[in-house]
Design a protein around this motif. Structure first.
Motif, PDB file in Angstrom:
ATOM      1  N   ASN A  79       0.868  -1.169   0.000  1.00  0.00           N
ATOM      2  CA  ASN A  79       0.000   0.000   0.000  1.00  0.00           C
ATOM      3  C   ASN A  79       0.906   1.220   0.000  1.00  0.00           C
ATOM      4  O   ASN A  79       1.421   1.628   1.045  1.00  0.00           O
ATOM      5  N   PRO A  80       1.159   1.830  -1.156  1.00  0.00           N
ATOM      6  CA  PRO A  80       2.123   2.939  -1.223  1.00  0.00           C
ATOM      7  C   PRO A  80       1.754   4.121  -0.330  1.00  0.00           C
ATOM      8  O   PRO A  80       2.632   4.857   0.116  1.00  0.00           O
ATOM      9  N   LEU A 132      12.866  -6.035   1.671  1.00  0.00           N
ATOM     10  CA  LEU A 132      12.168  -6.906   0.719  1.00  0.00           C
ATOM     11  C   LEU A 132      13.080  -7.469  -0.358  1.00  0.00           C
ATOM     12  O   LEU A 132      12.790  -8.543  -0.913  1.00  0.00           O
ATOM     13  N   GLU A 133      14.158  -6.793  -0.673  1.00  0.00           N
ATOM     14  CA  GLU A 133      15.005  -7.210  -1.799  1.00  0.00           C
ATOM     15  C   GLU A 133      15.468  -8.657  -1.703  1.00  0.00           C
ATOM     16  O   GLU A 133      15.312  -9.419  -2.671  1.00  0.00           O
ATOM     17  N   PRO A 134      16.059  -9.139  -0.593  1.00  0.00           N
ATOM     18  CA  PRO A 134      16.525 -10.527  -0.574  1.00  0.00           C
ATOM     19  C   PRO A 134      15.394 -11.557  -0.642  1.00  0.00           C
ATOM     20  O   PRO A 134      15.606 -12.674  -1.108  1.00  0.00           O
ATOM     21  N   HIS A 135      14.214 -11.165  -0.184  1.00  0.00           N
ATOM     22  CA  HIS A 135      13.090 -12.109  -0.201  1.00  0.00           C
ATOM     23  C   HIS A 135      12.443 -12.206  -1.580  1.00  0.00           C
ATOM     24  O   HIS A 135      12.116 -13.295  -2.056  1.00  0.00           O
ATOM     25  N   GLU A 142       8.451 -15.643   6.298  1.00  0.00           N
ATOM     26  CA  GLU A 142       9.780 -15.051   6.470  1.00  0.00           C
ATOM     27  C   GLU A 142       9.749 -13.546   6.205  1.00  0.00           C
ATOM     28  O   GLU A 142      10.395 -12.759   6.920  1.00  0.00           O
ATOM     29  N   ILE A 143       9.013 -13.127   5.196  1.00  0.00           N
ATOM     30  CA  ILE A 143       8.888 -11.698   4.906  1.00  0.00           C
ATOM     31  C   ILE A 143       8.219 -10.980   6.070  1.00  0.00           C
ATOM     32  O   ILE A 143       8.667  -9.911   6.515  1.00  0.00           O
ATOM     33  N   ARG A 144       7.152 -11.563   6.588  1.00  0.00           N
ATOM     34  CA  ARG A 144       6.446 -10.953   7.709  1.00  0.00           C
ATOM     35  C   ARG A 144       7.351 -10.816   8.931  1.00  0.00           C
ATOM     36  O   ARG A 144       7.352  -9.782   9.605  1.00  0.00           O
ATOM     37  N   ALA A 179       1.406  -1.687   5.510  1.00  0.00           N
ATOM     38  CA  ALA A 179       2.187  -1.321   4.322  1.00  0.00           C
ATOM     39  C   ALA A 179       2.343  -2.498   3.369  1.00  0.00           C
ATOM     40  O   ALA A 179       2.159  -2.367   2.157  1.00  0.00           O
ATOM     41  N   ILE A 180       2.706  -3.646   3.893  1.00  0.00           N
ATOM     42  CA  ILE A 180       2.892  -4.847   3.072  1.00  0.00           C
ATOM     43  C   ILE A 180       1.837  -5.864   3.468  1.00  0.00           C
ATOM     44  O   ILE A 180       1.653  -6.149   4.651  1.00  0.00           O
TER      45      ILE A 180
END
Length: 747
Positions: free
Chosen positions: A85-86, A100-103, A154-156, A184-185
């Motif tokens: 949600n930007p 978020l990049e590595p996931h 894992e992201i959470r 946000a995510i």
């Protein structure tokens, strides 16, 4: 004055004041309620109800596809689509991108662009404004699809552990951290279709597409859409018209597609479309009865829906709540829950069984986002899709595909197709086409590769059709197998045309004409049968009409009516020219030969079960018609055993310890421009064991290299497929030497 009364005056005065205040409050509240029900405050009430509304949607689990032994061919696994949600990322987008990049395996620069707040735009790219002229923030952006549930966890966890450089002692920044972690995510539930055996039986199973868009859950009703408006929309070519057309059934779409491309006066075109739609409607529903379809609609299109004078009647279909129930979700650009929709094969033809029903919940929530159950308006549970059991045998399918791959390496054809049918039941045990594709990644192949050539390709197949010509003569009592026919030493002149044999045969019996595949002999047999009867027997064997198999895209082939036959057509149809057929039609015709003259309907769907394994329906075996006398079919079947003998046209098709019967076919490829130089279709159809056929194996090869005769190209492949399939299916041999036969009985 009464002293007691004077003492109570202050108390009465206070009570009166309190009562007056309470009364005034009630009057004011009543006045506000009246205002809230009308005018500008009525709009505020509507906005308040809209702001607290909850519209929850649960996607069903798509049903599995199994083979006849319970082997899983296709299954859906739960995944999520990770979204952002930007409007909630504030100024912490760089920190969020780094997490978020590595996931997600997406570069930070690209992630950062997606995380930036921005206004909501319509399909034309124009900024959407609310009623007060203010921009509406875009509240979601898809980051990555098909993330497994463990990966999402894992992201959470990574997000929950991060502080984003905020001061947790500061109340405002602490609230910002909560927003980042919570809103946000987020993840949108989805499914991914897995095909456990890779490309095995890809053309039968098919594949799915993900039906999703920028706006939620639009499903059109059946025939309740006003036909005039539907036609108008299609002419206008807006998103609604595209949506209507996508919801049409295949027959309706095929009939209307030509009209949609017409040019001319708009009024005339609209009237034509309306008439055509009405004609189709009279035959039954023109829309998919249980198809879930979503389409991106912008506010202008929504306005078009509601501005139509007659109204586009959006009905409830499959318990789905439609767009008119959730205009607030349209305004908020809410992400849709993607649905898997069958695009080919069984996935498409059994879509109504596999898809299930979407679950819905309409309710209200409080200021903290908690649902208020007592205000729940509707709660419809999700229904998972059904499990579809096929007649395919994955073991036999693997054998067929392996041997076809060997053939392709040897002869490098344009394509190779194989079918294995149980003649007694019509069960399709295997169906393969090479080249094939991976149904999990159909986009890596061209749509041409998706085509199931067993039902979609039609060929002039040549000498394999001589079986029908001989059966016609025997069944009518015109000839017997031992009757002799002079084959003109290989050159037959008839009505100004010349027909040739590959060998200068003289006198041959009817049986020898089959074994040696004499064109002249078959043509002379056909002349004795006559045009009407020859056409009748070809039609009875199923040529010229679809078999009715439960797969999309089947073609009927060509068998022209007798009145359109030219003078020499009878001699060409007798040998498999001047007509065309699909490999499946050929397989079913020879299966009828092995089933004592009873043509069966091809059966692909065996059972239908719930997700819990409860069988709801078993699909029965069904016959179409009797095509010839049983004794005639048995005698022709016995004669065809000579084809695989050393003196026949396919000695390589012999199967050790079995009596096999079959027929070769070699046909030149003709186009409208004429004969294709060096182009042939090679084929072989065989039955095993010939004494009591359990398998009908059909091999059709388009434009092979390094040889082109049916016996040369297809014979060995048939033998290998038959031998290995008989072992897997425990089919007892019928041609063992005596010692081996006694040993087999002892076991």
């Amino acid at each position: 004055m009464n002293p007691g009364l004077s003492q109570n005056l202050p108390i009465l005065s206070r009570a009166g004041f309190l009562n007056s205040g309470v009364g005034a409050l009630f009057v004011w509240l009543a006045f506000r309620l009246v205002r809230l029900g009308s005018g500008r405050d009525g709009d505020l009430l509507a906005q308040s109800l809209e702001a607290t509304g909850v519209a929850a949607r649960s996607i069903p689990h798509r049903g599995e596809i199994l083979d006849r032994n319970g082997c899983v061919l296709a299954v859906s696994e739960p995944v999520v689509s990770v979204c952002v949600n930007p409007s909630q990322t504030a100024d912490r987008a760089p920190q969020l991108a780094a997490i978020l990049e590595p996931h997600l395996q997406i570069p930070q620069e690209k992630l950062l662009r997606r995380l930036q707040p921005r206004p909501l735009r319509n399909a034309k790219g124009e900024v959407i404004l609310d009623r007060h002229g203010k921009t509406i923030p875009d509240q979601w952006e898809l980051l990555k699809s098909n993330i497994s549930l463990p990966e999402w966890q894992e992201i959470r966890q990574s997000i929950q552990k991060a502080t984003f450089g905020l001061d947790l002692t500061n109340r405002k920044q602490k609230a910002m951290l909560k927003t980042l972690r919570t809103y946000a995510i987020f993840a949108v539930p989805a499914q991914v279709r897995r095909y456990r055996l890779g490309a095995l039986a890809a053309h039968v199973i098919g594949h799915v597409t993900v039906d999703s868009g920028n706006s939620p859950f639009f499903v059109i009703g059946d025939i309740k859409v006003p036909t005039e408006f539907a036609a108008l929309l299609r002419v206008e070519k807006n998103p609604v018209s595209e949506f209507l057309f996508a919801a049409l059934t295949e027959p309706a779409r095929d009939e209307l597609s030509g009209l949609f491309s017409m040019n001319g006066d708009r009024t005339t075109l609209q009237k034509t479309l309306v008439a055509e739609l009405n004609r189709i409607i009279q035959r039954g529903p023109i829309y998919h009865p249980e198809r879930f379809t979503s389409v991106p609609l912008d506010p202008e299109t929504v306005a078009l829906l509601y501005s139509n004078p007659e109204g586009l009647e959006l009905v409830r279909l499959n318990r789905l709540l439609l767009a008119d129930a959730y205009p607030n979700l349209l305004a908020r650009h809410t992400p849709v829950l993607p649905l898997q929709v069958g695009a080919a094969g069984i996935e498409r033809s059994c879509e109504h069984l596999l898809c299930g029903e979407v679950g819905w919940r309409r309710s209200q929530h409080d200021a903290r986002g908690r649902e208020l159950p007592r205000f729940r308006e509707e709660d419809i549970p999700v229904r998972d899709g059904l499990t579809v059991g096929l007649t395919l045998d994955a073991r036999v399918q693997r054998i067929l595909e392996d041997e076809l791959a060997v053939l392709v390496r040897r002869h490098a054809p344009a394509s190779a197709t194989g079918l294995i049918v149980n003649p007694a039941t019509g069960d399709l045990l295997a169906c393969a086409t090479l080249p094939h594709y991976l149904p999990e990644r159909p986009g890596e192949s061209t749509p041409e590769t998706w085509r199931n050539r067993a039902i979609c390709d039609v060929h002039e197949l040549g000498s394999v059709m001589k079986m029908v010509t001989v059966i016609a003569a025997l069944d009518l009592g015109i000839l017997r197998l031992n009757d002799v026919i002079f084959c003109e030493n290989g050159i037959f002149h008839y009505k100004g045309k010349t027909l040739r044999d590959h060998h200068p045969y003289g006198n041959l019996t009817v049986e020898e004409i089959l074994v040696h595949s004499s064109n002249v002999g078959a043509a002379k047999i056909a002349l004795r049968v006559g045009e009407p009867w020859l056409h009748h027997y070809f039609s009875c064997f199923g040529f010229g009409k679809p078999t009715g198999i439960l797969l999309p895209g089947e073609r009927s082939g060509t068998l022209h009516p007798v009145k359109s036959w030219s003078g020499t057509c009878i001699t060409r149809v007798a040998i498999g020219y001047a007509m065309s057929a699909t490999p499946l039609q050929l397989a079913m015709a020879y299966s009828a030969l092995g089933n004592n003259g009873v043509l069966m309907r091809p059966r692909l769907l065996e059972s239908m079960k719930t997700a819990a394994g409860i069988c709801l329906q078993r699909y029965p075996v069904s016959s179409v018609r009797s095509v010839a006398k049983p004794e005639v079919c048995r005698s022709v079947l016995s004669a065809l055993t000579g084809v695989v003998s050393p003196n026949g046209t396919a000695p390589k098709a012999a199967v050790p310890d079995f009596t096999a019967a079959g027929k070769t076919g070699t046909a030149e490829i003709w186009r409208k421009q004429g004969r294709v130089s060096g182009g042939y279709v090679a084929s072989f159809v065989g039955l095993l064991p010939a004494s009591l056929p359990r398998l009908c194996i059909t091999i059709v090869v388009d434009n092979p290299k390094n040889g082109h005769f049916g016996g040369t190209v297809c014979g060995l492949t048939f033998a290998q497929v038959a031998r290995r399939s008989a072992q897997v299916l425990n089919i007892p041999p019928d041609n063992l030497p005596m010692d081996n036969h006694l040993l087999a009985l002892a076991r």
